[in-house]
Design a protein around this motif. Structure first.
Motif, PDB file in Angstrom:
ATOM      1  N   THR A   1      -2.785   2.230   9.955  1.00 36.34           N
ATOM      2  CA  THR A   1      -2.327   3.328   9.090  1.00 36.34           C
ATOM      3  C   THR A   1      -3.343   3.504   7.957  1.00 36.34           C
ATOM      4  O   THR A   1      -3.195   2.908   6.893  1.00 36.34           O
ATOM      5  CB  THR A   1      -0.928   3.012   8.507  1.00 36.34           C
ATOM      6  OG1 THR A   1      -0.984   1.768   7.816  1.00 36.34           O
ATOM      7  CG2 THR A   1       0.110   2.904   9.583  1.00 36.34           C
ATOM      8  N   PRO A   2      -4.386   4.286   8.197  1.00 37.99           N
ATOM      9  CA  PRO A   2      -5.437   4.452   7.188  1.00 37.99           C
ATOM     10  C   PRO A   2      -4.874   4.995   5.866  1.00 37.99           C
ATOM     11  O   PRO A   2      -3.829   5.645   5.872  1.00 37.99           O
ATOM     12  CB  PRO A   2      -6.384   5.479   7.800  1.00 37.99           C
ATOM     13  CG  PRO A   2      -5.994   5.615   9.209  1.00 37.99           C
ATOM     14  CD  PRO A   2      -4.601   5.121   9.366  1.00 37.99           C
ATOM     15  N   PHE A   3      -5.563   4.723   4.764  1.00 34.83           N
ATOM     16  CA  PHE A   3      -5.076   5.205   3.466  1.00 34.83           C
ATOM     17  C   PHE A   3      -4.856   6.714   3.505  1.00 34.83           C
ATOM     18  O   PHE A   3      -3.932   7.238   2.918  1.00 34.83           O
ATOM     19  CB  PHE A   3      -6.051   4.839   2.344  1.00 34.83           C
ATOM     20  CG  PHE A   3      -5.975   3.384   1.991  1.00 34.83           C
ATOM     21  CD1 PHE A   3      -4.837   2.864   1.386  1.00 34.83           C
ATOM     22  CD2 PHE A   3      -7.017   2.533   2.267  1.00 34.83           C
ATOM     23  CE1 PHE A   3      -4.743   1.514   1.068  1.00 34.83           C
ATOM     24  CE2 PHE A   3      -6.931   1.185   1.955  1.00 34.83           C
ATOM     25  CZ  PHE A   3      -5.796   0.668   1.353  1.00 34.83           C
ATOM     26  N   THR A   4      -5.734   7.402   4.190  1.00 32.76           N
ATOM     27  CA  THR A   4      -5.530   8.849   4.361  1.00 32.76           C
ATOM     28  C   THR A   4      -6.089   9.263   5.725  1.00 32.76           C
ATOM     29  O   THR A   4      -7.095   8.713   6.173  1.00 32.76           O
ATOM     30  CB  THR A   4      -6.182   9.642   3.206  1.00 32.76           C
ATOM     31  OG1 THR A   4      -5.837  11.009   3.350  1.00 32.76           O
ATOM     32  CG2 THR A   4      -7.685   9.507   3.166  1.00 32.76           C
ATOM     33  N   THR A  28       0.583  -0.797  -2.427  1.00 32.12           N
ATOM     34  CA  THR A  28      -0.622  -0.345  -1.710  1.00 32.12           C
ATOM     35  C   THR A  28      -1.289  -1.519  -0.999  1.00 32.12           C
ATOM     36  O   THR A  28      -1.817  -1.376   0.107  1.00 32.12           O
ATOM     37  CB  THR A  28      -1.615   0.294  -2.700  1.00 32.12           C
ATOM     38  OG1 THR A  28      -0.922   1.286  -3.441  1.00 32.12           O
ATOM     39  CG2 THR A  28      -2.787   0.929  -1.986  1.00 32.12           C
ATOM     40  N   SER A  29      -1.243  -2.684  -1.632  1.00 32.51           N
ATOM     41  CA  SER A  29      -1.905  -3.847  -1.028  1.00 32.51           C
ATOM     42  C   SER A  29      -1.008  -4.572  -0.033  1.00 32.51           C
ATOM     43  O   SER A  29      -1.474  -5.455   0.685  1.00 32.51           O
ATOM     44  CB  SER A  29      -2.325  -4.820  -2.129  1.00 32.51           C
ATOM     45  OG  SER A  29      -1.187  -5.225  -2.881  1.00 32.51           O
ATOM     46  N   CYS A  30       0.254  -4.210   0.011  1.00 32.53           N
ATOM     47  CA  CYS A  30       1.244  -4.957   0.808  1.00 32.53           C
ATOM     48  C   CYS A  30       1.008  -4.788   2.310  1.00 32.53           C
ATOM     49  O   CYS A  30       0.756  -3.686   2.790  1.00 32.53           O
ATOM     50  CB  CYS A  30       2.641  -4.462   0.441  1.00 32.53           C
ATOM     51  SG  CYS A  30       3.941  -5.208   1.424  1.00 32.53           S
ATOM     52  N   SER A  31       1.156  -5.873   3.047  1.00 26.99           N
ATOM     53  CA  SER A  31       0.974  -5.837   4.507  1.00 26.99           C
ATOM     54  C   SER A  31       2.074  -5.057   5.205  1.00 26.99           C
ATOM     55  O   SER A  31       1.896  -4.600   6.333  1.00 26.99           O
ATOM     56  CB  SER A  31       1.000  -7.253   5.078  1.00 26.99           C
ATOM     57  OG  SER A  31       0.093  -8.072   4.440  1.00 26.99           O
ATOM     58  N   THR A  32       3.249  -4.953   4.570  1.00 27.85           N
ATOM     59  CA  THR A  32       4.395  -4.392   5.287  1.00 27.85           C
ATOM     60  C   THR A  32       4.889  -3.050   4.741  1.00 27.85           C
ATOM     61  O   THR A  32       5.712  -2.405   5.387  1.00 27.85           O
ATOM     62  CB  THR A  32       5.588  -5.382   5.254  1.00 27.85           C
ATOM     63  OG1 THR A  32       5.976  -5.570   3.894  1.00 27.85           O
ATOM     64  CG2 THR A  32       5.231  -6.719   5.872  1.00 27.85           C
ATOM     65  N   CYS A  33       4.429  -2.652   3.549  1.00 28.03           N
ATOM     66  CA  CYS A  33       4.894  -1.370   2.990  1.00 28.03           C
ATOM     67  C   CYS A  33       4.327  -0.199   3.786  1.00 28.03           C
ATOM     68  O   CYS A  33       3.156  -0.223   4.184  1.00 28.03           O
ATOM     69  CB  CYS A  33       4.465  -1.246   1.527  1.00 28.03           C
ATOM     70  SG  CYS A  33       5.535  -2.162   0.397  1.00 28.03           S
ATOM     71  N   THR A  34       5.151   0.820   3.989  1.00 28.10           N
ATOM     72  CA  THR A  34       4.726   1.921   4.867  1.00 28.10           C
ATOM     73  C   THR A  34       4.885   3.308   4.244  1.00 28.10           C
ATOM     74  O   THR A  34       4.671   4.307   4.937  1.00 28.10           O
ATOM     75  CB  THR A  34       5.566   1.911   6.166  1.00 28.10           C
ATOM     76  OG1 THR A  34       6.938   1.870   5.804  1.00 28.10           O
ATOM     77  CG2 THR A  34       5.228   0.736   7.050  1.00 28.10           C
ATOM     78  N   CYS A  35       5.276   3.385   2.962  1.00 27.30           N
ATOM     79  CA  CYS A  35       5.519   4.722   2.395  1.00 27.30           C
ATOM     80  C   CYS A  35       4.277   5.604   2.480  1.00 27.30           C
ATOM     81  O   CYS A  35       3.163   5.144   2.212  1.00 27.30           O
ATOM     82  CB  CYS A  35       5.920   4.616   0.924  1.00 27.30           C
ATOM     83  SG  CYS A  35       7.570   3.969   0.706  1.00 27.30           S
ATOM     84  N   PHE A  36       4.492   6.846   2.867  1.00 24.14           N
ATOM     85  CA  PHE A  36       3.373   7.804   2.856  1.00 24.14           C
ATOM     86  C   PHE A  36       3.875   9.161   2.404  1.00 24.14           C
ATOM     87  O   PHE A  36       5.085   9.416   2.349  1.00 24.14           O
ATOM     88  CB  PHE A  36       2.704   7.914   4.239  1.00 24.14           C
ATOM     89  CG  PHE A  36       3.600   8.427   5.332  1.00 24.14           C
ATOM     90  CD1 PHE A  36       3.843   9.789   5.473  1.00 24.14           C
ATOM     91  CD2 PHE A  36       4.191   7.554   6.223  1.00 24.14           C
ATOM     92  CE1 PHE A  36       4.668  10.267   6.479  1.00 24.14           C
ATOM     93  CE2 PHE A  36       5.031   8.026   7.236  1.00 24.14           C
ATOM     94  CZ  PHE A  36       5.266   9.383   7.364  1.00 24.14           C
ATOM     95  N   THR A  37       2.949  10.011   2.058  1.00 22.21           N
ATOM     96  CA  THR A  37       3.291  11.389   1.739  1.00 22.21           C
ATOM     97  C   THR A  37       2.389  12.294   2.582  1.00 22.21           C
ATOM     98  O   THR A  37       1.390  11.830   3.142  1.00 22.21           O
ATOM     99  CB  THR A  37       3.119  11.651   0.229  1.00 22.21           C
ATOM    100  OG1 THR A  37       3.599  12.963  -0.074  1.00 22.21           O
ATOM    101  CG2 THR A  37       1.673  11.551  -0.213  1.00 22.21           C
TER     102      THR A  37
END
Ligand code: SF4
Ligand code: SF4
Length: 350
Positions: free
Chosen positions: A70-73, A240-249
């Motif tokens: 899941t790339p940053f953008t 942002t640094s978390c291995s498991t967080c997935t929130c995106f916009t």
């Protein structure tokens, strides 16, 4: 002697790199000098490898390898006023990425959100996941004082294509988990390799077993969250640094030359930042920083498990704590929640 365990001498590492490169593009954590957050600090980032010696294996990567999936953008599709075209997969060849056990264990939480959340699988995530394979980097001990992988049972895995030990003399030990790749290792010497995982960390976290929404609400209303109103600045570094967080916009970028044409981008986001919960009409659900921090914590240790049943959404990598400019410790917060829950239960009994 196992036919799948190998010893790679220092002088054979380039040969191994060439051999693996026949099948994969290789990625791993490399040191970017003076690219860190503070003056004269380095960043350890996931990048395409030019050789195996570039891998930084002694320290934890600054960001997790989730950006491989899941790339940053990323641009999802291009549109005109009456049509759209999906972007093609960014990996043109299978990818082998060097990662830790905790980060491999984090993938199931990404799968939850991108493949099991609702009626439709995310096609972009699904096709990319098929391209990504993992080379486990052995870490027999905690990498730093923030690790608590043992508390989350994320210290071990057998879900890898190959595993590698980086020896002090610059040689490697290697274990292959995929028989079909054995041909890539023709000419290398077999040597038994007993893969080790960390058995304890400096820090232990007691995850609370919150029974139901009633208990979660009592915790949510406890005064323990007040201190974070003063301390947390809502920067989002922890997520942002978390291995498991997935929130995106998502954002639609409309081209200035022709405003009927553009692209839709998906970009990482954070539940900790201001206006993350802003909805049409100007409504907001979590107006204070302590509300946002409480939401993050209870989502990770209660709400996620209530929905998916695979435990707290955390692998104990410790990046959230090491990234926090306000020195807020996520694992210390969890231990506080456990104490609050014990008090709630004691008060109920009395
Ligand atoms: S919450 Fe913290 S320790 Fe847990 S996976 Fe995310 S960054 Fe790692
Ligand atoms: S990194 Fe620290 S200060 Fe920033 S949002 Fe997370 S808890 Fe708050």
């Amino acid at each position: 002697m196992s036919n799948f365990d190998y010893k790679i001498a220092t002088e054979d590492k380039d040969k191994l790199f060439m051999s693996l490169s026949k099948e994969f593009d290789l990625y791993g954590p490399i040191r970017e000098v003076r690219a860190g957050r503070y003056c004269d600090t380095d960043a350890i980032m996931y990048r395409k490898l030019k050789n195996l010696d570039d891998i930084e294996y002694k320290e934890k990567s600054t960001y997790s390898p989730k950006e491989m999936l899941t790339p940053f953008t990323e641009t999802l599709f291009y549109f005109t006023e009456d049509s759209y075209t999906e972007t093609s997969e960014r990996y043109k060849k299978p990818v082998l990425v060097f990662v830790r056990a905790c980060d491999i264990n984090a993938i199931k939480y990404l799968d939850d959100m991108y493949l099991k959340n609702g009626n439709a699988e995310d096609v972009f995530y699904k096709r990319r996941k098929k391209m990504v394979h993992y080379a486990l980097m052995e870490c027999p001990n905690s990498l730093d004082q923030h690790c608590f992988c043992v508390s989350t049972n994320s210290n071990k895995t057998d879900d890898f294509t190959l595993a590698v030990r980086f020896n002090d003399d610059n040689s490697l030990n290697l274990k292959l988990n995929d028989e079909s790749l054995q041909g890539l290792f023709d000419g290398f010497t077999n040597e038994d390799f007993d893969l080790k995982f960390p058995e304890e960390n400096d820090f232990t976290v007691e995850f609370p077993e919150i029974k139901d929404n009633h208990e979660a609400n009592l915790i949510a209303n406890d005064s323990m969250w007040d201190e974070y109103q003063a301390r947390c600045i809502g920067c989002g570094s922890c997520t942002t640094s978390c291995s498991t967080c997935t929130c995106f916009t998502t954002r639609d970028i409309v081209y200035s030359q022709n405003t009927n044409v553009g692209e839709r981008r998906r970009t990482n986001a954070s539940c900790m930042t201001k206006d993350f919960d802003l909805v049409a009409g100007g409504g907001k659900f979590r107006t204070t920083i302590k509300d946002r921090y409480r939401y993050k914590i209870l989502h990770k240790i209660y709400a996620h498990n209530s929905r998916f049943g695979d435990g707290a959404m955390c692998v104990g990598c410790g990046r959230c704590s090491s990234h926090c400019p306000q020195l807020i410790s996520y694992p210390e917060t969890i231990n506080k929640v456990s104490k609050v829950l014990n008090t709630i239960r004691e008060n109920k009994e009395n």
